[in-house]
Design a protein around this motif. Structure first.
Motif, PDB file in Angstrom:
ATOM      1  N   LYS A 129      69.906 -19.391  35.101  1.00 40.81           N
ATOM      2  CA  LYS A 129      70.972 -19.461  33.831  1.00 40.81           C
ATOM      3  C   LYS A 129      72.239 -19.396  34.242  1.00 40.81           C
ATOM      4  N   VAL A 156      69.708 -22.996  32.038  1.00 36.39           N
ATOM      5  CA  VAL A 156      69.751 -22.586  30.947  1.00 36.39           C
ATOM      6  C   VAL A 156      71.143 -21.444  30.315  1.00 36.39           C
ATOM      7  N   ASP A 163      61.493 -19.177  27.857  1.00 38.27           N
ATOM      8  CA  ASP A 163      61.804 -19.959  29.203  1.00 38.27           C
ATOM      9  C   ASP A 163      60.770 -19.659  30.301  1.00 38.27           C
TER      10      ASP A 163
END
Length: 163
Positions: A129, A156, A163
């Motif tokens: 992320k 992300v 996820d």
């Protein structure tokens, strides 16, 4: 048995936390020298501001971390009853932004481990992320595409249960 293995990048394959902690300490020292407040108070205030904003839609954008430095600088001025020192806020932002110039090397043994997994036929996935440009820079700096094909790299803004 061939496995699909999913890895995170930050503080798993590479140690990026050390750079963030260093900048936080530099910021607290700078603000302490500027205001006379204890470094621990400044550190805690900045951390609370920063952590709170990780839950916003752009919580892991590139600017969130350095903005927490600038916001803390302005907050300190306001709490002390002083006008906001725009130069100190800008200098604070730049201190926080320095983390994005770090090299973020892989942890010891990671290359050997990834190579062994690939040589044993496992498929490797990277799920990380953060800001896309920041994360893709880390992937490139560390040559991670040799182990993670482009279609197996996922960056992300926030990780969710999906996820």
């Amino acid at each position: 048995m061939k496995l699909d293995l999913i890895f995170d990048l930050d503080d798993t394959l590479s140690d990026c936390g050390i750079y963030y902690r260093n900048q936080q300490k530099e910021f607290a020292a700078f603000q302490s020298q500027r205001t006379g407040l204890p470094e621990e108070l400044i550190y805690t205030l900045r951390e609370n501001i920063d952590v709170t904003f990780t839950s916003t839609p752009d919580g892991f954008s590139r600017v969130r971390f350095p903005r927490s430095f600038a916001s803390t600088s302005a907050t300190i001025d306001i709490m002390l009853g002083n006008p906001v020192d725009e130069n100190a806020a800008e200098q604070s932002f730049l201190l926080g932004d320095e983390v994005f110039n770090a090299m973020y090397p892989l942890r010891d043994g990671v290359e050997h481990m990834l190579e062994a997994y690939v040589n044993n036929g496992h498929r490797l996935f990277l799920l990380t992320k953060g800001d896309y440009e920041v994360q893709i820079r880390k992937v490139a700096l560390n040559g991670l595409r040799q182990w993670f094909d482009n279609d197996r790299i996922y960056i992300v803004a926030q990780k969710t249960a999906d996820d």
